[in-house]
Design a protein around this motif. Structure first.
Motif, PDB file in Angstrom:
ATOM      1  N   LYS A   1       0.934  -1.130   0.005  1.00 21.72           N
ATOM      2  CA  LYS A   1      -0.432  -0.405   0.330  1.00 21.72           C
ATOM      3  C   LYS A   1       0.714   1.186   0.062  1.00 21.72           C
ATOM      4  N   ASP A   2       1.774   1.171   0.736  1.00 21.37           N
ATOM      5  CA  ASP A   2       3.073   2.578   1.177  1.00 21.37           C
ATOM      6  C   ASP A   2       3.811   2.505  -0.350  1.00 21.37           C
ATOM      7  N   THR A   3       4.163   1.538  -0.889  1.00 21.97           N
ATOM      8  CA  THR A   3       4.517   1.193  -2.122  1.00 21.97           C
ATOM      9  C   THR A   3       4.039   2.737  -3.173  1.00 21.97           C
ATOM     10  N   GLU A   4       2.591   2.077  -2.979  1.00 21.04           N
ATOM     11  CA  GLU A   4       1.674   2.194  -4.596  1.00 21.04           C
ATOM     12  C   GLU A   4       0.959   3.551  -3.774  1.00 21.04           C
ATOM     13  N   LYS A   5       1.083   4.436  -2.388  1.00 22.78           N
ATOM     14  CA  LYS A   5       0.965   6.024  -2.452  1.00 22.78           C
ATOM     15  C   LYS A   5       2.577   6.514  -2.941  1.00 22.78           C
ATOM     16  N   MET A   6       3.525   5.990  -2.626  1.00 20.69           N
ATOM     17  CA  MET A   6       4.809   6.896  -2.647  1.00 20.69           C
ATOM     18  C   MET A   6       4.516   6.844  -4.393  1.00 20.69           C
ATOM     19  N   GLN A   7       4.836   6.151  -5.003  1.00 25.05           N
ATOM     20  CA  GLN A   7       4.716   6.243  -6.488  1.00 25.05           C
ATOM     21  C   GLN A   7       4.174   6.758  -7.687  1.00 25.05           C
ATOM     22  N   SER A   8       2.466   6.655  -6.652  1.00 20.28           N
ATOM     23  CA  SER A   8       1.401   7.808  -7.486  1.00 20.28           C
ATOM     24  C   SER A   8       1.871   9.482  -7.756  1.00 20.28           C
ATOM     25  N   PHE A   9       2.865   8.918  -6.833  1.00 22.20           N
ATOM     26  CA  PHE A   9       2.948  11.008  -6.934  1.00 22.20           C
ATOM     27  C   PHE A   9       3.723  11.002  -8.256  1.00 22.20           C
ATOM     28  N   SER A  10       4.605  10.398  -9.130  1.00 22.35           N
ATOM     29  CA  SER A  10       5.370  10.785  -9.618  1.00 22.35           C
ATOM     30  C   SER A  10       4.157   9.957 -11.096  1.00 22.35           C
ATOM     31  N   GLY A  11       3.087   9.701 -11.075  1.00 22.32           N
ATOM     32  CA  GLY A  11       2.502   8.856 -12.572  1.00 22.32           C
ATOM     33  C   GLY A  11       2.257   7.789 -11.554  1.00 22.32           C
ATOM     34  N   TYR A  12       2.000   6.361 -12.579  1.00 24.11           N
ATOM     35  CA  TYR A  12       1.406   5.717 -12.975  1.00 24.11           C
ATOM     36  C   TYR A  12       2.396   4.717 -12.883  1.00 24.11           C
ATOM     37  N   LYS A  13       2.959   3.577 -12.216  1.00 25.64           N
ATOM     38  CA  LYS A  13       3.436   3.000 -12.857  1.00 25.64           C
ATOM     39  C   LYS A  13       2.908   0.969 -11.266  1.00 25.64           C
ATOM     40  N   SER A  14       3.110   0.194 -12.086  1.00 24.56           N
ATOM     41  CA  SER A  14       3.511  -1.240 -11.541  1.00 24.56           C
ATOM     42  C   SER A  14       4.119  -0.974  -9.781  1.00 24.56           C
ATOM     43  N   VAL A  15       3.033  -1.646  -9.224  1.00 24.79           N
ATOM     44  CA  VAL A  15       4.322  -1.693  -7.751  1.00 24.79           C
ATOM     45  C   VAL A  15       4.335  -3.548  -7.482  1.00 24.79           C
ATOM     46  N   THR A  16       6.729  -2.886  -7.326  1.00 18.24           N
ATOM     47  CA  THR A  16       6.540  -4.574  -6.961  1.00 18.24           C
ATOM     48  C   THR A  16       6.587  -4.811  -6.028  1.00 18.24           C
ATOM     49  N   ILE A  17       5.953  -6.822  -6.039  1.00 16.66           N
ATOM     50  CA  ILE A  17       5.365  -7.320  -4.723  1.00 16.66           C
ATOM     51  C   ILE A  17       7.070  -7.374  -4.542  1.00 16.66           C
ATOM     52  N   ALA A  18       7.555  -8.659  -5.541  1.00 14.83           N
ATOM     53  CA  ALA A  18       9.034 -10.271  -5.236  1.00 14.83           C
ATOM     54  C   ALA A  18       9.647  -9.817  -6.536  1.00 14.83           C
ATOM     55  N   SER A  19      10.782  -9.561  -5.713  1.00 13.30           N
ATOM     56  CA  SER A  19      11.250  -9.050  -7.194  1.00 13.30           C
ATOM     57  C   SER A  19      12.429 -10.985  -7.360  1.00 13.30           C
ATOM     58  N   ASN A  20      13.063 -11.389  -8.618  1.00 15.80           N
ATOM     59  CA  ASN A  20      14.499 -12.012  -8.592  1.00 15.80           C
ATOM     60  C   ASN A  20      13.458 -13.615  -8.240  1.00 15.80           C
ATOM     61  N   ILE A  21      12.121 -13.736  -8.436  1.00 14.14           N
ATOM     62  CA  ILE A  21      11.023 -15.238  -7.989  1.00 14.14           C
ATOM     63  C   ILE A  21      11.886 -15.677  -9.101  1.00 14.14           C
ATOM     64  N   LYS A  22      11.648 -17.247  -8.266  1.00 17.16           N
ATOM     65  CA  LYS A  22      11.431 -18.627  -9.560  1.00 17.16           C
ATOM     66  C   LYS A  22      11.217 -18.605 -10.566  1.00 17.16           C
ATOM     67  N   GLN A  23      11.363 -19.755 -11.474  1.00 15.28           N
ATOM     68  CA  GLN A  23      10.986 -19.610 -12.367  1.00 15.28           C
ATOM     69  C   GLN A  23       9.802 -19.991 -12.433  1.00 15.28           C
ATOM     70  N   GLU A  24       9.542 -21.369 -10.897  1.00 21.53           N
ATOM     71  CA  GLU A  24       8.319 -21.890 -11.222  1.00 21.53           C
ATOM     72  C   GLU A  24       6.941 -21.226 -10.102  1.00 21.53           C
ATOM     73  N   THR A  25       7.449 -20.309  -9.578  1.00 17.34           N
ATOM     74  CA  THR A  25       6.972 -19.502  -8.812  1.00 17.34           C
ATOM     75  C   THR A  25       6.354 -18.714  -9.861  1.00 17.34           C
ATOM     76  N   ALA A  26       6.717 -18.458 -10.542  1.00 15.52           N
ATOM     77  CA  ALA A  26       6.215 -17.288 -11.586  1.00 15.52           C
ATOM     78  C   ALA A  26       5.572 -17.519 -12.816  1.00 15.52           C
ATOM     79  N   PHE A  27       5.344 -19.324 -12.793  1.00 19.51           N
ATOM     80  CA  PHE A  27       4.519 -20.125 -13.527  1.00 19.51           C
ATOM     81  C   PHE A  27       3.234 -20.287 -13.030  1.00 19.51           C
ATOM     82  N   ILE A  28       4.023 -20.525 -11.411  1.00 23.48           N
ATOM     83  CA  ILE A  28       2.398 -19.868 -10.700  1.00 23.48           C
ATOM     84  C   ILE A  28       1.670 -19.091 -11.257  1.00 23.48           C
TER      85      ILE A  28
END
Length: 895
Positions: A208-235
């Protein structure tokens, strides 16, 4: 009942109904005109805002490689889980995130957590070890989330333009809001269920906080998790229909394949936390972009970062991309190839760690105790180009902890940015048995001496200072930043000055009795050395056994012939400082941040002594007792106080300036100041003295203390002791290991000082050459070949002579080398706080045809001979690598 007759027989009920219907249709048409024509653009913009978005795409940072192309830093594509805010996805936010967190947990993934508000206990964690910076970051954190609004409303009724004093009051109140109170405020602000456990509340809060802070400079996707495994991505991809707003993208992530290797010069990347306005003006998104923070990553940020791309997309109500309307491709950053040889770098780091571990394990070594040999540096330089072959600073760190999510654990944060100096200090004092040095004092008392509370932080009662530079600092670059006395490694420089000035020849001898007579009248003093006598020594023998009396004698002869700055005149040519009051840039030329030390000279000595002498005089006046006579007097306070009036400030400032002038110029200045009147004026204006004038005897004793102290220090300035101690690398001369390495390279190549550099060449993303760095000469020293040869011969005996101070370290080494060991005192009272001399070693190889020069320093390492094995390890790696390269090139040529 009377019947109503219509005057117009054609106006029937049907006609009336038709009229009403026409009116309604007309009204609808007017509304449609208003919607589509008059306010069309406004409503279209609103519709587009909800369904059409520009989503930025990060560029891959350029690679950083070693001289042979081995990758030291690169960007790899990784799966990233994002949240695209829309009305529907926001409406189902908590339901969706509950499912997301369960999938992440089940697959061993962690959410991206750059959120500075932490739990257990509630606290803020900012990526800085500087208290003032942490304070500024805490204020920004709270203001960005609106916590200052209620304060401004309460104090100033929402006044828009606050004065600096009013803003300071708001800041003061903001800092009183605890981390726990901040957390609870955000729970309310983001409508998070208080029934959850705190850890879950915080996970929702991060998104929620990331969404709010990023909203000050236009629309952006909020990153929830980076560098996740390929298996997790497919799920997640399989379940997107049940997860409004969730998507999986591919993003570049910075990685350092070799972990700690080269962290001293590579640096790292991190989120923008300071100078946000500056970076915003440069086009950075300060809420999400990463920048280089130190080393090459920072110095070449503009070249490495590349150019962002973007996609214009259409989203459905669930936040899913259903159409790409336009695209601007991201451009990868430029590549930086360094002069570093990874094999030599690895050898430097590994051997430094090994030698320091050995010194700690066996600390009792006669006149030194090396138990705290925990910090060090090692540098190798190509003597013919100035290219840096290796640059190590220990302890190091793994840059991946900042670029790979979840790597910066609470334990690592504590170690790197918020060390508990109270706990560390107590363990240090006890393990080094230091209580015996402070008779009658408790552990807490000694702790307050060695690691005192930092009073520069207003209201601080817990944060302590490392006064004596004891705690190892991984982010401090000991190779480029530390200023260290060179000890006996300066003696080749003294020899060069003596030979060039003609006060000695290679055959000049001194009967080394283990003492030196300063011979300065009232300051006459016999200096005794622990090493004992060496008998009659000439230049080469003096270098081999490191004879202090010999080189102090050379210093004395130089001073008698050419003045106290005779040493400095030659040292400056070799990069050991720069001429005072000149426009010569104080730098080795290296591309990353560095300090730059200065050799002993009379101008610097006067300024240093006038400052330290002032402190000493102020302390004596405050204590109200003359230590030399035992006489007491009224305490005089010259320290600046917040409560001082302008009149008091002016009086104190005048007295302090006068004291410094007397220290610099002696009796000639003292006679120009009426200290009795100056002290009397201060006493009359400062209410702490209760308006009582000082008695004549009392005033005389105060003025006598000022006179005695300042003239004594001035005599020291005008005496020869500064030159004599500088001749053996002690006193006020201090240099970085980088300067020392370049000084040795300049001797090795015959007197040409090159600009040091880490970068070999720069290429574009496809490998096309953009810039090739060529060697650059900073100065031709003009020193004669005969002088260079004489000094190099003596240095060859240090590593190869029967009594050479580094001969044991190089026994059996197949390549003839030259070098010089050094032991540099940190403080006359260093043993009281568990420290001992710096160990310093400089050298080069091969002796006959030099290729590489080195400098090794270990804090509290004792003697240069103890750390010379680090130089040997670097030589072994260097010549092994070069021979292998030459063999490969020869084979390819014959084929």
């Amino acid at each position: 009942m009377r019947k109503i007759k219509f005057k117009n027989p054609n106006f029937s009920r049907f006609t009336a109904l038709a009229f009403i219907m026409a009116s309604i249709i007309f009204a609808i048409c007017i509304k449609l005109v208003m919607l589509q024509i008059v306010n069309g653009e406004e409503y279209l913009e609103k519709a587009n805002t909800k369904s059409y978005k520009e989503i930025p795409e990060n560029a891959s940072r350029g690679n950083i490689t070693d001289v042979n192309g081995k990758v030291l830093a690169t960007s790899v594509q990784s799966y990233t889980l994002v949240f695209n805010p829309t009305d529907e996805s926001d409406e189902k936010f908590f339901e969706t995130m509950e499912k997301v967190f369960k999938i992440l947990d089940a697959n061993g993934e962690t959410i991206t957590d750059d959120f500075e508000l932490k739990l257990s206990p509630f606290r803020f964690e900012f990526l800085s070890d500087d208290s003032a910076t942490k304070r500024a970051l805490e204020l920004r954190f709270k203001k960005d989330r609106g916590l200052d609004e209620a304060i401004k409303k309460e104090l100033y009724d929402n006044k828009t333009n606050l004065t600096s004093e009013e803003q300071a009051k708001v800041n003061e109140e903001l800092l009183k809001i605890t981390a726990e109170e901040t957390f609870n405020t955000l729970v309310e602000q983001y409508d998070i269920d208080k029934g959850m456990n705190l850890a879950d509340q915080r996970r929702y809060m991060i998104v929620k906080d990331t969404e709010k802070m990023q909203s000050f400079s236009g629309y952006k996707s909020v990153t929830i998790a980076s560098n996740i495994k390929q298996e997790t991505a497919f799920i997640f991809l399989q379940q997107l229909n049940d997860l409004p707003g969730i998507d999986v993208t591919v993003e570049p992530i910075r990685t350092y394949p070799n972990g700690e290797l080269g962290s001293a010069f590579l640096g790292y990347i991190s989120k923008i936390s300071t100078d946000q306005d500056k970076y915003s003006e440069q086009g950075y998104d300060v809420t999400s972009d990463y920048i280089g923070i130190a080393g090459i990553e920072s110095a070449f940020e503009d070249r490495l970062k590349g150019s962002k791309g973007a996609k214009i997309v259409k989203l459905n109500t669930s936040g899913r991309i259903i159409e790409i309307l336009g695209e601007r491709e991201a451009s990868a950053g430029q590549n930086i190839q360094l002069t570093i040889n990874s094999d030599v770098q690895a050898a430097a780091e590994a051997s430094l760690d090994k030698v320091m571990a050995e010194l700690q394990a066996s600390p009792n070594r006669g006149d030194v105790n090396t138990a705290n040999a925990t910090r060090g540096a090692a540098i190798a330089v190509n003597v013919n180009t100035g290219a840096i072959v290796a640059l190590a600073s220990r302890p190091g760190y793994d840059p991946n902890i900042f670029s790979v999510p979840g790597s910066l654990t609470a334990e690592l944060y504590q170690k790197y940015f918020n060390p508990d100096l109270e706990e560390f200090g107590k363990k240090y004092i006890q393990s080094h048995s230091l209580l015996s040095n402070y008779s009658g004092k408790t552990l807490d008392s000694v702790l307050n001496i060695m690691f005192p509370i930092d009073t520069s932080i207003e209201g601080n009662t817990t944060i302590r200072k490392d006064t004596y530079d004891i705690y190892p600092k991984p982010f401090y670059n000991y190779a480029t930043q530390s200023l260290v006395p060179p000890g006996s490694t300066f003696k080749p420089m003294t020899a060069i000055a003596g030979l060039e000035e003609g006060v000695i020849t290679p055959s000049f001898t001194v009967n080394d009795k283990g003492t030196f007579d300063m011979g300065e009248g009232t300051l006459k003093d016999i200096v005794e050395f622990d090493e004992g006598p060496n008998g009659v020594v000439d230049l080469s023998r003096a270098l081999e056994v490191s004879s202090n009396p010999y080189f102090m004698t050379v210093g004395k002869l130089l001073r008698e012939k050419s003045g106290s700055d005779a040493l400095a005149k030659y040292a400056w040519k070799f990069g050991l400082g720069v001429p005072t009051n000149s426009d010569v840039k104080a730098s080795t030329g290296i591309e990353i941040n560095e300090n730059f030390g200065q050799v002993f000279n009379t101008w610097s000595q006067k300024n240093i002594f006038s400052t330290t002498g002032l402190w000493s005089t102020m302390s004596t006046l405050r204590d109200g007792k003359d230590a030399s006579t035992g006489k007491t007097f009224t305490s005089i306070d010259l320290y600046d106080r917040d409560s001082d009036s302008e009149e008091i400030k002016s009086a104190k400032k005048g007295i302090k300036a006068a004291i410094q002038e007397c220290i610099k110029n002696g009796e000639s200045s003292y006679k120009t100041y009426n200290f009795k009147n100056m002290i009397s004026t201060l006493v009359a204006s400062d209410p702490k003295y209760n308006g009582k004038a000082l008695a004549a005897d009392d005033l005389n004793r105060i003025v006598t203390v000022i006179h005695t102290t300042t003239i004594l220090i001035n005599n020291q300035i005008n005496g020869g002791s500064g030159t004599y101690f500088a001749s053996i690398g002690q006193g006020i001369s201090n240099f970085t290991p980088l300067q020392m390495a370049n000084y040795m390279a300049t001797i090795a190549n015959g007197g040409t000082r090159y600009k040091l550099h880490l970068v070999d060449k720069i290429t574009d993303a496809d490998g096309n050459l953009i810039e090739q760095i060529e060697p650059e000469v900073l100065e031709e020293t003009g020193v004669s070949q005969a002088t260079i040869d004489s000094v190099k011969y003596g240095m060859s005996l240090v590593t190869g002579g029967e009594d050479g101070t580094a001969a044991a370290a190089f026994a059996g080494f197949p390549i003839k080398t030259a070098g010089k060991t050094g032991s540099a005192t940190f403080s006359d009272t260093q043993s009281d706080f568990g420290r001992t001399a710096y160990a310093v070693y400089v050298g080069y190889a091969p002796y006959d045809n030099p290729e590489v020069a080195v400098c090794v320093i270990v804090f509290d390492g004792g003697h240069g001979g103890y750390i010379a094995p680090v130089a040997r390890a670097m030589y072994e790696a260097y010549f092994k690598t070069n021979q292998a390269t030459q063999t490969t090139q020869t084979t390819q040529t014959t084929q």
